[in-house]
Design an enzyme around this catalytic site. Structure first.
Site, PDB file in Angstrom:
ATOM      1  N   HIS A  63       0.812  -1.210   0.000  1.00  0.00           N
ATOM      2  CA  HIS A  63       0.000   0.000   0.000  1.00  0.00           C
ATOM      3  C   HIS A  63       0.849   1.265   0.000  1.00  0.00           C
ATOM      4  O   HIS A  63       0.343   2.345  -0.282  1.00  0.00           O
ATOM      5  CB  HIS A  63      -0.926   0.033   1.217  1.00  0.00           C
ATOM      6  CG  HIS A  63      -1.755  -1.212   1.389  1.00  0.00           C
ATOM      7  ND1 HIS A  63      -2.766  -1.548   0.517  1.00  0.00           N
ATOM      8  CD2 HIS A  63      -1.700  -2.207   2.310  1.00  0.00           C
ATOM      9  CE1 HIS A  63      -3.308  -2.697   0.905  1.00  0.00           C
ATOM     10  NE2 HIS A  63      -2.682  -3.109   1.980  1.00  0.00           N
ATOM     11  N   HIS A 105       4.119  10.701   5.860  1.00  0.00           N
ATOM     12  CA  HIS A 105       3.564  10.621   7.201  1.00  0.00           C
ATOM     13  C   HIS A 105       4.601  10.037   8.149  1.00  0.00           C
ATOM     14  O   HIS A 105       5.099   8.929   7.923  1.00  0.00           O
ATOM     15  CB  HIS A 105       2.304   9.755   7.226  1.00  0.00           C
ATOM     16  CG  HIS A 105       1.154  10.341   6.490  1.00  0.00           C
ATOM     17  ND1 HIS A 105       0.057   9.608   6.092  1.00  0.00           N
ATOM     18  CD2 HIS A 105       0.927  11.618   6.071  1.00  0.00           C
ATOM     19  CE1 HIS A 105      -0.797  10.411   5.461  1.00  0.00           C
ATOM     20  NE2 HIS A 105      -0.285  11.620   5.429  1.00  0.00           N
ATOM     21  N   THR A 165      -5.697   6.930   7.963  1.00  0.00           N
ATOM     22  CA  THR A 165      -6.260   7.039   6.611  1.00  0.00           C
ATOM     23  C   THR A 165      -6.308   5.686   5.912  1.00  0.00           C
ATOM     24  O   THR A 165      -6.495   5.618   4.695  1.00  0.00           O
ATOM     25  CB  THR A 165      -5.453   8.032   5.764  1.00  0.00           C
ATOM     26  OG1 THR A 165      -4.106   7.562   5.641  1.00  0.00           O
ATOM     27  CG2 THR A 165      -5.464   9.411   6.402  1.00  0.00           C
ATOM     28  N   THR A 166      -6.129   4.619   6.676  1.00  0.00           N
ATOM     29  CA  THR A 166      -6.236   3.253   6.161  1.00  0.00           C
ATOM     30  C   THR A 166      -7.148   2.459   7.097  1.00  0.00           C
ATOM     31  O   THR A 166      -7.333   2.828   8.256  1.00  0.00           O
ATOM     32  CB  THR A 166      -4.859   2.574   6.093  1.00  0.00           C
ATOM     33  OG1 THR A 166      -4.251   2.609   7.402  1.00  0.00           O
ATOM     34  CG2 THR A 166      -3.945   3.282   5.101  1.00  0.00           C
TER      35      THR A 166
END
Length: 289
Positions: free
Chosen positions: A74, A122, A205-206
């Site tokens: 990812h 991030h 955010t996942t």
């Protein structure tokens, strides 16, 4: 027998727990769909309240050390090795937070003044009173993420080169960490001017989109060339498809408050903003004296 195996895999998360993509957000876990404090969001001055925070106090980010880099299917994820983990406090954070890892999104997850940047980093931290990140995400304010935005430059960024060489080599290999050939310093991936930032309460955010995450998105950017961005875009998923999109769609602000600390003051603040900032600084100075 097949049913029993399937149930066991489901309970351990092996069927759906790690199998998700950015193309099926509508199938992400329940909180991702119903949460009222989700990330990322669109950041603009019009929604933000000016606020003066104490400066960040950052320790250990300048250490040069070995690091492991992997394509996790990812993102490109970096974990520092063989040092005491860097920590940050101040800047309005309610505690001391320890760096867990760094990872990248191409294009940026947050937008700023309606612009989506080519890359967002991030730096994921957890509050030190918790054992690890997995434990910290269960608690309000247990996780703090520093978001760094990258803007396009005509020239390659030298600090990126050792990292990109490894990314290029493992773009087709998922879940197999590689040692960076050169030493790594997290400080190289932070803006030199860290005084300006947006602050809000959001989420991962996942999946599973845990809320209670303290977000800091710096307003000052770092450079990256178009050629360097393309190396990220060549990474592949577990299914051997190109990971051309690895950012979550923008989420509703709902009733949350977004704060803005302005820096540099000369180029980015209006006269009114400057007056407010200078007043805040004078009050802070009088208290310190």
């Amino acid at each position: 027998m097949f049913l029993v195996i399937f149930v066991l895999l489901f309970l351990t998360g092996s069927v759906f727990g790690n199998h998700w993509t950015y193309n099926d957000e509508g199938e992400w876990s329940n909180l991702c769909q119903t949460g009222k404090s989700q990330s990322p969001i669109a950041l603009t001055r019009s929604i933000a309240i000016l606020k003066e925070f104490h400066p960040f106090s950052m320790h250990g980010y300048g250490q040069s050390t070995t690091a492991l880099l992997q394509n996790n299917g990812h993102s490109a994820e970096v974990r520092l090795q063989n040092i005491e983990a860097p920590t940050v406090h101040g800047g309005g954070l309610p505690g001391t937070y320890q760096l867990d890892h760094l990872h990248f999104h191409w294009q940026s997850e947050h937008t700023m003044n309606n612009y989506r940047f080519p890359l967002e980093l991030h730096l994921v931290h957890f509050e030190q009173k918790h054992r690890n990140l997995s434990e910290a995400v269960k608690h309000p304010h247990g996780v703090a993420v520093l978001g760094v935005l990258f803007d396009l430059s005509l020239d390659d960024d030298e600090d990126f080169q050792p990292l990109l060489e490894i990314i290029d080599n493992l773009k087709e290999t998922v879940g197999e960490p590689r040692h960076l050939k050169d030493v790594f310093s997290a400080k190289s991936f932070l803006p030199r001017d860290k005084g300006g930032f947006y602050r809000y309460q959001g989420s991962l955010t996942t999946p599973g989109c845990n809320e209670g995450v303290i977000w800091t998105v710096f307003t000052n950017t770092l450079p990256i060339s178009p050629k360097q961005v393309k190396i990220f875009e060549a990474m592949q998923t577990e299914e051997k498809t190109a990971l051309t999109k690895n950012y979550r769609s923008l989420q509703a602000l709902n009733d949350r408050t977004v704060y803005l600390r302005v820096s540099p003051m000369r180029s980015s603040a209006t006269s009114l903003e400057l007056s407010v900032m200078l007043l805040g600084l004078s009050v802070l100075y009088s208290k310190l004296c």
